[in-house]
Design a protein around this motif. Structure first.
Motif, mmCIF file in Angstrom:
data_model
loop_
_atom_site.group_PDB
_atom_site.id
_atom_site.type_symbol
_atom_site.label_atom_id
_atom_site.label_comp_id
_atom_site.label_asym_id
_atom_site.label_seq_id
_atom_site.Cartn_x
_atom_site.Cartn_y
_atom_site.Cartn_z
ATOM 1 N N TRP A 13 0.827 -1.215 0.000
ATOM 2 C CA TRP A 13 0.000 0.000 0.000
ATOM 3 C C TRP A 13 0.854 1.256 0.000
ATOM 4 N N GLY A 14 2.013 1.196 0.685
ATOM 5 C CA GLY A 14 2.913 2.336 0.720
ATOM 6 C C GLY A 14 2.884 3.126 2.009
ATOM 7 N N PHE A 15 2.680 2.460 3.145
ATOM 8 C CA PHE A 15 2.600 3.121 4.447
ATOM 9 C C PHE A 15 3.950 3.734 4.814
ATOM 10 N N MET A 16 3.956 5.004 5.160
ATOM 11 C CA MET A 16 5.187 5.698 5.528
ATOM 12 C C MET A 16 5.559 5.400 6.983
ATOM 13 N N PRO A 17 6.800 5.000 7.245
ATOM 14 C CA PRO A 17 7.199 4.723 8.634
ATOM 15 C C PRO A 17 7.190 5.986 9.483
ATOM 16 N N LYS A 18 6.657 5.872 10.696
ATOM 17 C CA LYS A 18 6.554 7.014 11.608
ATOM 18 C C LYS A 18 6.932 6.590 13.026
ATOM 19 N N HIS A 19 7.534 7.499 13.776
ATOM 20 C CA HIS A 19 7.850 7.223 15.174
ATOM 21 C C HIS A 19 6.578 7.134 16.015
ATOM 22 N N GLU A 20 5.571 7.928 15.660
ATOM 23 C CA GLU A 20 4.315 7.934 16.397
ATOM 24 C C GLU A 20 3.161 7.624 15.443
ATOM 25 N N GLU A 21 2.072 7.144 15.993
ATOM 26 C CA GLU A 21 0.927 6.773 15.163
ATOM 27 C C GLU A 21 0.394 7.979 14.395
ATOM 28 N N PRO A 22 0.246 7.865 13.072
ATOM 29 C CA PRO A 22 -0.306 8.968 12.284
ATOM 30 C C PRO A 22 -1.739 9.283 12.698
ATOM 31 N N LYS A 23 -2.069 10.552 12.704
ATOM 32 C CA LYS A 23 -3.431 10.942 13.078
ATOM 33 C C LYS A 23 -4.437 10.550 12.004
ATOM 34 N N VAL A 24 -4.027 10.643 10.748
ATOM 35 C CA VAL A 24 -4.905 10.278 9.631
ATOM 36 C C VAL A 24 -4.175 9.236 8.782
ATOM 37 N N ILE A 25 -4.571 7.980 8.912
ATOM 38 C CA ILE A 25 -3.880 6.898 8.217
ATOM 39 C C ILE A 25 -3.939 7.088 6.703
ATOM 40 N N ALA A 26 -5.066 7.520 6.185
ATOM 41 C CA ALA A 26 -5.238 7.654 4.737
ATOM 42 C C ALA A 26 -4.245 8.633 4.107
ATOM 43 N N GLU A 27 -3.754 9.586 4.905
ATOM 44 C CA GLU A 27 -2.798 10.566 4.388
ATOM 45 C C GLU A 27 -1.353 10.133 4.597
ATOM 46 N N ASN A 28 -1.159 8.982 5.240
ATOM 47 C CA ASN A 28 0.195 8.517 5.558
ATOM 48 C C ASN A 28 0.689 7.505 4.524
ATOM 49 N N ARG A 29 0.465 7.827 3.254
ATOM 50 C CA ARG A 29 0.827 6.926 2.165
ATOM 51 C C ARG A 29 1.828 7.600 1.236
ATOM 52 N N TYR A 30 2.882 6.875 0.902
ATOM 53 C CA TYR A 30 3.815 7.401 -0.091
ATOM 54 C C TYR A 30 3.074 7.615 -1.414
ATOM 55 N N PRO A 31 3.407 8.663 -2.146
ATOM 56 C CA PRO A 31 2.717 8.920 -3.417
ATOM 57 C C PRO A 31 3.169 7.976 -4.524
ATOM 58 N N TRP A 32 2.397 7.959 -5.574
ATOM 59 C CA TRP A 32 2.793 7.216 -6.779
ATOM 60 C C TRP A 32 4.122 7.799 -7.257
ATOM 61 N N GLY A 33 5.023 6.946 -7.636
ATOM 62 C CA GLY A 33 6.354 7.382 -8.010
ATOM 63 C C GLY A 33 7.370 7.157 -6.908
ATOM 64 N N VAL A 34 6.873 6.834 -5.697
ATOM 65 C CA VAL A 34 7.732 6.459 -4.575
ATOM 66 C C VAL A 34 7.478 5.003 -4.184
ATOM 67 N N ARG A 35 6.217 4.584 -4.207
ATOM 68 C CA ARG A 35 5.876 3.202 -3.868
ATOM 69 C C ARG A 35 6.580 2.224 -4.810
ATOM 70 N N TRP A 36 7.013 1.085 -4.295
ATOM 71 C CA TRP A 36 7.763 0.133 -5.114
ATOM 72 C C TRP A 36 6.950 -0.370 -6.300
#
Length: 219
Positions: A13-36
């Protein structure tokens, strides 16, 4: 046009690693062009179509009482029918299965992967109703700092040990099932920020290795 489906979890899906839980999960995604998956699409070019079918928390075949619709075996047929005809399925699951509350072993997780393989093979989802090629990928390795991160309690004390064993069980499952195999964990380890998800460099490296494997299979 070769149609490839990447069926996985948050690292697809492209979940960005974070030290703390993201407030909005849907916005915590790497964009197209970064995801493998998207990088692999760019490397493969116009003769290929890569469908991103990643879902946060997805398991191979286990129901999660904390999150609905995470059982990969329950959803795989719908995904295949949506993307039909499929030339290649890349299965990269197992990370979420190591969570302590599932109470399953690496052997059982590998059996979940075998169940997925059998379901895909039996569905006639390839061109002309054939069976698509299948690439079973052992997931990236968890980072030891996972235990200190915001997901450490959810994964539990035994997750790292199970994760360390998972690659060899999945490789054995791939050999017995007669499908292709790649160990993503041989190349990529999760970012220490949360110990679960890969960073941009990890996505880039995984895209490179996956592209090489795909071209080997669909030559």
């Amino acid at each position: 046009m070769k149609n490839i489906v990447c069926y996985g979890d948050s690292n697809t899906w492209g979940f960005m690693p974070k030290h703390e839980e993201p407030k909005v999960i849907a916005e915590n995604r790497y964009p197209w062009g970064v995801r493998w998956t998207s990088l692999m699409q760019m490397k493969l070019g116009d003769g290929y179509r890569v469908a991103e079918a990643g879902l946060n928390g997805r398991t191979t075949m286990f129901d999660c009482r904390l999150d609905e619709h995470r059982n990969g075996l329950s959803d795989v047929d719908v995904c295949m029918l949506e993307q039909f005809p499929v030339d290649l399925v890349i299965l990269m699951l197992g990370t979420n299965d190591v969570k302590d509350f599932f109470c399953v072993t690496p052997y059982m997780i590998a059996h979940g992967a075998v169940r997925l393989i059998e379901r895909i093979r039996g569905g006639g989802y390839g061109p002309g109703g054939s069976s698509p090629e299948i690439l079973l990928a052992a997931p990236i390795r968890l980072h030891p700092d996972m235990e200190k991160g915001w997901l450490g309690e959810e994964f539990g004390a035994d997750a790292l040990e199970k994760d360390a064993q998972l690659g060899r069980y999945l490789e054995r499952a791939a050999q017995k099932s007669g499908v292709h195999f790649i160990d993503a964990g041989a190349y990529v380890t999760a970012d220490p920020a949360d110990g679960i998800h890969m960073n941009e460099a990890g996505h880039a490296l995984l895209a490179e290795k996956m592209t090489e494997k795909v071209l080997e299979i669909l030559k």
